[in-house]
Design a protein around this motif. Structure first.
Motif, PDB file in Angstrom:
ATOM      1  N   CYS A 122       0.829  -1.220   0.000  1.00 46.34           N
ATOM      2  CA  CYS A 122       0.000   0.000   0.000  1.00 46.34           C
ATOM      3  C   CYS A 122       0.858   1.263   0.000  1.00 46.34           C
ATOM      4  CB  CYS A 122      -0.927   0.015   1.207  1.00 46.34           C
ATOM      5  SG  CYS A 122      -2.251  -1.195   1.115  1.00 46.34           S
ATOM      6  N   ARG A 123       1.865   1.281   0.830  1.00 46.80           N
ATOM      7  CA  ARG A 123       2.706   2.474   0.978  1.00 46.80           C
ATOM      8  C   ARG A 123       3.560   2.721  -0.257  1.00 46.80           C
ATOM      9  NH1 ARG A 123       7.261   1.777   2.623  1.00 46.80           N
ATOM     10  NH2 ARG A 123       6.921   0.120   4.108  1.00 46.80           N
ATOM     11  N   VAL A 124       4.222   1.693  -0.762  1.00 51.66           N
ATOM     12  CA  VAL A 124       5.204   1.879  -1.819  1.00 51.66           C
ATOM     13  C   VAL A 124       4.600   1.752  -3.211  1.00 51.66           C
ATOM     14  CG1 VAL A 124       7.407   1.057  -2.738  1.00 51.66           C
ATOM     15  CG2 VAL A 124       7.025   1.093  -0.269  1.00 51.66           C
ATOM     16  N   VAL A 125       3.834   0.726  -3.472  1.00 49.78           N
ATOM     17  CA  VAL A 125       3.294   0.507  -4.811  1.00 49.78           C
ATOM     18  C   VAL A 125       2.087   1.399  -5.081  1.00 49.78           C
ATOM     19  CG1 VAL A 125       2.210  -1.182  -6.356  1.00 49.78           C
ATOM     20  CG2 VAL A 125       4.136  -1.858  -4.901  1.00 49.78           C
ATOM     21  N   LEU A 126       1.155   1.441  -4.130  1.00 51.15           N
ATOM     22  CA  LEU A 126      -0.090   2.181  -4.350  1.00 51.15           C
ATOM     23  C   LEU A 126      -0.035   3.624  -3.864  1.00 51.15           C
ATOM     24  CD1 LEU A 126      -2.596  -0.647  -3.329  1.00 51.15           C
ATOM     25  CD2 LEU A 126      -1.823  -0.009  -5.644  1.00 51.15           C
ATOM     26  N   ASP A 127       1.019   4.010  -3.164  1.00 52.96           N
ATOM     27  CA  ASP A 127       1.181   5.362  -2.627  1.00 52.96           C
ATOM     28  C   ASP A 127       0.002   5.764  -1.744  1.00 52.96           C
ATOM     29  OD1 ASP A 127       2.497   7.799  -2.204  1.00 52.96           O
ATOM     30  OD2 ASP A 127       1.428   8.752  -3.874  1.00 52.96           O
ATOM     31  N   LEU A 128      -0.396   4.855  -0.865  1.00 48.68           N
ATOM     32  CA  LEU A 128      -1.492   5.130   0.068  1.00 48.68           C
ATOM     33  C   LEU A 128      -0.914   5.571   1.408  1.00 48.68           C
ATOM     34  CD1 LEU A 128      -3.835   2.130  -0.768  1.00 48.68           C
ATOM     35  CD2 LEU A 128      -3.894   4.460  -1.687  1.00 48.68           C
ATOM     36  N   LYS A 129      -1.732   6.274   2.182  1.00 46.59           N
ATOM     37  CA  LYS A 129      -1.276   6.811   3.466  1.00 46.59           C
ATOM     38  C   LYS A 129      -1.918   6.134   4.664  1.00 46.59           C
ATOM     39  CE  LYS A 129       1.041   9.919   1.201  1.00 46.59           C
ATOM     40  NZ  LYS A 129       2.320   9.442   0.725  1.00 46.59           N
ATOM     41  N   THR A 130      -3.102   5.512   4.468  1.00 45.36           N
ATOM     42  CA  THR A 130      -3.842   4.939   5.585  1.00 45.36           C
ATOM     43  C   THR A 130      -4.527   3.646   5.157  1.00 45.36           C
ATOM     44  OG1 THR A 130      -4.302   7.191   6.338  1.00 45.36           O
ATOM     45  CG2 THR A 130      -5.553   5.436   7.390  1.00 45.36           C
ATOM     46  N   ILE A 131      -4.540   2.681   6.075  1.00 47.07           N
ATOM     47  CA  ILE A 131      -5.269   1.434   5.876  1.00 47.07           C
ATOM     48  C   ILE A 131      -6.356   1.361   6.945  1.00 47.07           C
ATOM     49  CG2 ILE A 131      -5.158  -1.078   5.980  1.00 47.07           C
ATOM     50  CD1 ILE A 131      -2.340  -0.950   5.003  1.00 47.07           C
ATOM     51  N   TYR A 132      -7.568   1.040   6.511  1.00 46.60           N
ATOM     52  CA  TYR A 132      -8.705   0.841   7.408  1.00 46.60           C
ATOM     53  C   TYR A 132      -9.121  -0.614   7.370  1.00 46.60           C
ATOM     54  CZ  TYR A 132      -9.315   5.916   7.491  1.00 46.60           C
ATOM     55  OH  TYR A 132      -9.124   7.269   7.656  1.00 46.60           O
ATOM     56  N   TYR A 147      -2.487  -1.050  14.761  1.00 43.68           N
ATOM     57  CA  TYR A 147      -3.754  -0.437  14.365  1.00 43.68           C
ATOM     58  C   TYR A 147      -4.425   0.162  15.586  1.00 43.68           C
ATOM     59  CZ  TYR A 147      -3.230  -2.385   9.749  1.00 43.68           C
ATOM     60  OH  TYR A 147      -2.762  -2.656   8.502  1.00 43.68           O
ATOM     61  N   GLU A 148      -5.163   1.249  15.365  1.00 48.45           N
ATOM     62  CA  GLU A 148      -5.885   1.895  16.457  1.00 48.45           C
ATOM     63  C   GLU A 148      -7.347   2.053  16.066  1.00 48.45           C
ATOM     64  OE1 GLU A 148      -4.627   6.472  15.591  1.00 48.45           O
ATOM     65  OE2 GLU A 148      -3.181   5.225  16.656  1.00 48.45           O
ATOM     66  N   TYR A 149      -8.187   2.159  17.085  1.00 51.60           N
ATOM     67  CA  TYR A 149      -9.629   2.280  16.856  1.00 51.60           C
ATOM     68  C   TYR A 149      -9.950   3.605  16.178  1.00 51.60           C
ATOM     69  CZ  TYR A 149      -9.992  -1.724  19.922  1.00 51.60           C
ATOM     70  OH  TYR A 149      -9.855  -2.971  20.468  1.00 51.60           O
ATOM     71  N   CYS A 150     -10.989   3.591  15.358  1.00 50.98           N
ATOM     72  CA  CYS A 150     -11.439   4.804  14.681  1.00 50.98           C
ATOM     73  C   CYS A 150     -12.952   4.737  14.501  1.00 50.98           C
ATOM     74  CB  CYS A 150     -10.741   4.970  13.324  1.00 50.98           C
ATOM     75  SG  CYS A 150     -11.161   3.710  12.104  1.00 50.98           S
ATOM     76  N   ALA A 151     -13.522   5.828  14.044  1.00 49.83           N
ATOM     77  CA  ALA A 151     -14.957   5.874  13.771  1.00 49.83           C
ATOM     78  C   ALA A 151     -15.280   4.928  12.605  1.00 49.83           C
ATOM     79  CB  ALA A 151     -15.373   7.295  13.420  1.00 49.83           C
ATOM     80  N   PRO A 152     -16.496   4.406  12.561  1.00 54.85           N
ATOM     81  CA  PRO A 152     -16.886   3.556  11.422  1.00 54.85           C
ATOM     82  C   PRO A 152     -16.672   4.288  10.105  1.00 54.85           C
ATOM     83  CG  PRO A 152     -18.537   3.436  13.130  1.00 54.85           C
ATOM     84  CD  PRO A 152     -17.577   4.530  13.536  1.00 54.85           C
ATOM     85  N   ILE A 153     -16.267   3.523   9.120  1.00 53.57           N
ATOM     86  CA  ILE A 153     -16.027   4.078   7.789  1.00 53.57           C
ATOM     87  C   ILE A 153     -16.736   3.192   6.778  1.00 53.57           C
ATOM     88  CG2 ILE A 153     -13.851   2.826   7.553  1.00 53.57           C
ATOM     89  CD1 ILE A 153     -12.865   5.293   5.920  1.00 53.57           C
ATOM     90  N   TYR A 173     -13.961  -0.757  14.156  1.00 54.88           N
ATOM     91  CA  TYR A 173     -13.226  -0.185  13.032  1.00 54.88           C
ATOM     92  C   TYR A 173     -11.866   0.284  13.522  1.00 54.88           C
ATOM     93  CZ  TYR A 173     -17.446  -0.569  10.325  1.00 54.88           C
ATOM     94  OH  TYR A 173     -18.534  -1.072   9.658  1.00 54.88           O
ATOM     95  N   MET A 174     -10.860   0.028  12.706  1.00 52.33           N
ATOM     96  CA  MET A 174      -9.494   0.359  13.075  1.00 52.33           C
ATOM     97  C   MET A 174      -8.773   0.924  11.859  1.00 52.33           C
ATOM     98  SD  MET A 174      -8.661  -2.989  15.418  1.00 52.33           S
ATOM     99  CE  MET A 174      -7.515  -2.177  16.539  1.00 52.33           C
ATOM    100  N   LYS A 175      -7.675   1.641  12.120  1.00 53.23           N
ATOM    101  CA  LYS A 175      -6.871   2.189  11.024  1.00 53.23           C
ATOM    102  C   LYS A 175      -5.417   2.224  11.426  1.00 53.23           C
ATOM    103  CE  LYS A 175      -6.962   7.097  12.147  1.00 53.23           C
ATOM    104  NZ  LYS A 175      -7.294   8.437  11.669  1.00 53.23           N
ATOM    105  N   LYS A 176      -4.574   2.316  10.404  1.00 53.45           N
ATOM    106  CA  LYS A 176      -3.141   2.482  10.616  1.00 53.45           C
ATOM    107  C   LYS A 176      -2.647   3.473   9.596  1.00 53.45           C
ATOM    108  CE  LYS A 176       1.134  -0.116  11.244  1.00 53.45           C
ATOM    109  NZ  LYS A 176       1.703  -1.483  11.287  1.00 53.45           N
ATOM    110  N   VAL A 177      -1.954   4.504  10.078  1.00 50.80           N
ATOM    111  CA  VAL A 177      -1.327   5.480   9.201  1.00 50.80           C
ATOM    112  C   VAL A 177       0.036   4.904   8.819  1.00 50.80           C
ATOM    113  CG1 VAL A 177      -0.466   7.840   8.976  1.00 50.80           C
ATOM    114  CG2 VAL A 177      -2.574   7.383  10.266  1.00 50.80           C
ATOM    115  N   LEU A 178       0.300   4.871   7.526  1.00 55.00           N
ATOM    116  CA  LEU A 178       1.528   4.226   7.028  1.00 55.00           C
ATOM    117  C   LEU A 178       2.733   5.144   7.076  1.00 55.00           C
ATOM    118  CD1 LEU A 178      -0.076   2.358   4.025  1.00 55.00           C
ATOM    119  CD2 LEU A 178       0.468   1.461   6.283  1.00 55.00           C
TER     120      LEU A 178
END
Length: 178
Positions: A122-132, A147-153, A173-178
């Motif tokens: 996700c970070r290198v190939v797709l150039d994404l910043k966050t995974i949910y 991963y940390e808890y976040c609001a529903p998405i 729901y959880m997310k991780k900033v890459l």
């Protein structure tokens, strides 16, 4: 850990092999011969028609959606799977779903391994910043890997009203900033 790809060399990108390890992580669309076994693995956890499951796997591509599988060297056996899906309202993010490790191989670090490789992809190939992601009962595992808890998405775009189903769901729901 160092990951190897034959040509060109990328650190942490599929298809790759952990040095000295008999395992690889590959995008399923580059290895269609693995689709039947991957379909069986996912359906063992969440039964669905084989036709519907195969269509989902066949939709995998170099961008999103993309299904990744952890397999043995020589592509003999599928150990784990996950799918990266787009989030229409967040262009620099994706949603991880259908994370499954073969029941015979659970508790051996394969879930952590495929998630790490997916994050790199996700970070290198797709150039994404966050995974949910969402989970019902594996939040402890995801917390341990950052991963940390976040609001529903929702993967389908913004909502202009609250959805009761999201408020009452057992999903976390959880997310991780890459």
């Amino acid at each position: 850990m160092r990951y190897i790809k034959s040509e060109p060399y990328y650190e942490g990108l599929p298809p790759f092999n952990v040095s000295g390890s008999p395992f690889n992580v590959v995008p399923i669309h580059n290895y269609p011969e693995l689709m039947k076994d991957t379909c069986a693995l996912i359906n063992a956890e969440w039964p669905r028609s084989e036709t519907a499951r195969m269509r989902s796997l066949e939709a995998s591509c170099d961008s999103l959606p993309c299904s990744l599988v952890l397999t043995t060297e020589g592509m003999c056996r599928v150990i784990a799977h996950l799918k990266l899906s787009p989030i229409n309202s967040k262009k620099k993010a994706c949603f991880v779903e259908s994370v499954v490790v073969d029941k015979r191989h659970r508790g051996q670090g394969f879930g952590k391994l495929i998630m790490k490789f997916a994050e790199d992809y996700c970070r290198v190939v797709l150039d994404l910043k966050t995974i949910y992601l969402s989970t019902i009962d594996q939040d402890g595992f995801y917390e341990r890997i950052g991963y940390e808890y976040c609001a529903p998405i929702t993967m389908y775009g913004p909502r202009h009203c609250e959805l009761p189903s999201l408020q009452n769901a057992k999903k976390k729901y959880m997310k991780k900033v890459l």
